[in-house]
Design a protein around this motif. Sequence first.
Motif, PDB file in Angstrom:
ATOM      1  N   UNK A  40       3.036 -31.117  -2.001  1.00 44.53           N
ATOM      2  CA  UNK A  40       2.577 -29.775  -2.390  1.00 44.53           C
ATOM      3  C   UNK A  40       2.374 -29.701  -3.898  1.00 44.53           C
ATOM      4  N   UNK A  41       3.342 -30.291  -4.662  1.00 46.06           N
ATOM      5  CA  UNK A  41       3.200 -30.178  -6.111  1.00 46.06           C
ATOM      6  C   UNK A  41       2.050 -31.056  -6.612  1.00 46.06           C
ATOM      7  N   UNK A  42       1.822 -32.238  -5.957  1.00 45.35           N
ATOM      8  CA  UNK A  42       0.665 -33.066  -6.325  1.00 45.35           C
ATOM      9  C   UNK A  42      -0.625 -32.298  -6.050  1.00 45.35           C
ATOM     10  N   UNK A  43      -0.659 -31.621  -4.892  1.00 47.03           N
ATOM     11  CA  UNK A  43      -1.839 -30.856  -4.499  1.00 47.03           C
ATOM     12  C   UNK A  43      -2.102 -29.745  -5.522  1.00 47.03           C
ATOM     13  N   UNK A  44      -1.020 -29.053  -5.946  1.00 43.04           N
ATOM     14  CA  UNK A  44      -1.176 -27.956  -6.915  1.00 43.04           C
ATOM     15  C   UNK A  44      -1.748 -28.480  -8.228  1.00 43.04           C
ATOM     16  N   UNK A  45      -1.199 -29.638  -8.709  1.00 44.38           N
ATOM     17  CA  UNK A  45      -1.681 -30.219  -9.967  1.00 44.38           C
ATOM     18  C   UNK A  45      -3.156 -30.572  -9.853  1.00 44.38           C
ATOM     19  N   UNK A  46      -3.522 -31.231  -8.730  1.00 48.71           N
ATOM     20  CA  UNK A  46      -4.914 -31.644  -8.556  1.00 48.71           C
ATOM     21  C   UNK A  46      -5.849 -30.449  -8.444  1.00 48.71           C
ATOM     22  N   UNK A  47      -5.424 -29.410  -7.697  1.00 48.54           N
ATOM     23  CA  UNK A  47      -6.352 -28.294  -7.536  1.00 48.54           C
ATOM     24  C   UNK A  47      -6.480 -27.496  -8.830  1.00 48.54           C
ATOM     25  N   UNK A  48      -5.380 -27.454  -9.641  1.00 53.43           N
ATOM     26  CA  UNK A  48      -5.485 -26.793 -10.953  1.00 53.43           C
ATOM     27  C   UNK A  48      -6.504 -27.538 -11.805  1.00 53.43           C
ATOM     28  N   UNK A  49      -6.422 -28.888 -11.755  1.00 51.32           N
ATOM     29  CA  UNK A  49      -7.316 -29.706 -12.571  1.00 51.32           C
ATOM     30  C   UNK A  49      -8.767 -29.541 -12.107  1.00 51.32           C
ATOM     31  N   UNK A  50      -8.971 -29.394 -10.789  1.00 51.03           N
ATOM     32  CA  UNK A  50     -10.332 -29.200 -10.273  1.00 51.03           C
ATOM     33  C   UNK A  50     -10.906 -27.844 -10.669  1.00 51.03           C
ATOM     34  N   UNK A  51      -9.997 -26.842 -10.772  1.00 50.08           N
ATOM     35  CA  UNK A  51     -10.436 -25.489 -11.132  1.00 50.08           C
ATOM     36  C   UNK A  51     -10.859 -25.403 -12.585  1.00 50.08           C
ATOM     37  N   UNK A  52     -10.365 -26.368 -13.419  1.00 49.24           N
ATOM     38  CA  UNK A  52     -10.621 -26.252 -14.850  1.00 49.24           C
ATOM     39  C   UNK A  52     -12.007 -26.706 -15.241  1.00 49.24           C
ATOM     40  N   UNK A  53     -12.502 -26.127 -16.342  1.00 48.91           N
ATOM     41  CA  UNK A  53     -13.836 -26.442 -16.828  1.00 48.91           C
ATOM     42  C   UNK A  53     -13.734 -27.589 -17.836  1.00 48.91           C
TER      43      UNK A  53
END
Length: 181
Positions: A40-53
């Motif tokens: 879950x925490x890996x997923x959160x880190x990755x999705x935060x990074x994908x959301x960033x510009x």
Amino acid sequence: MFTVSRLLLPVRSLCCVLLSAAQSARDEFDLWSSKLSRLQSKYDTLSKSLDRDFGPESEFHHLDGKCLELRVKQYIYEVCPFASSKQKEGHQSTSLGSWSGFEDRDGAKVMKFTGGQTCWQGPARSLTVLLRCGSEDQLISVEEPSKCVYEIVMQTPAVCHQEHAQVLRLNLEGGLIEDEE
Ligand code: MAN
């Protein structure tokens, strides 16, 4: 002869079997639930990074998690793109603002950091990072054009374009011709 203790013996062992089965079920549950929270925490880190510009071609991605520093007079200025910025003096550290995103200034992309430590009788500190083409990520200069409003020039290959390459090539060719003369 029938005794109560003979009857209790199988009940006791059945009880032990059930208890150990329950314990191993609990152990397995703990194991999987810790695996799940790691994922879950890996997923959160990755999705935060994908959301960033990180720019239209992800050209700024390599700066994520990186911090650059420059010493000017008694201060060390620290810029961590996508995160934070600081002005450090000895053990003291003053926030110049947190990452607020890219902005457009005179047709060029700049990095903005806002909401830093409030200045005495002044605004909350803020920083604009002006970007110049260069072969390495490096802070070049710092200015404070008005009280607690900071401007840092940073060079990075992220903003280099075809035209920069062409200018370099022409300069190089010019230099080679001069060398021959
Ligand atoms: C500190 C530094 C300076 C700033 C003054 C404002 O000395 O953060 O950059 O101009 O505070 O009082």
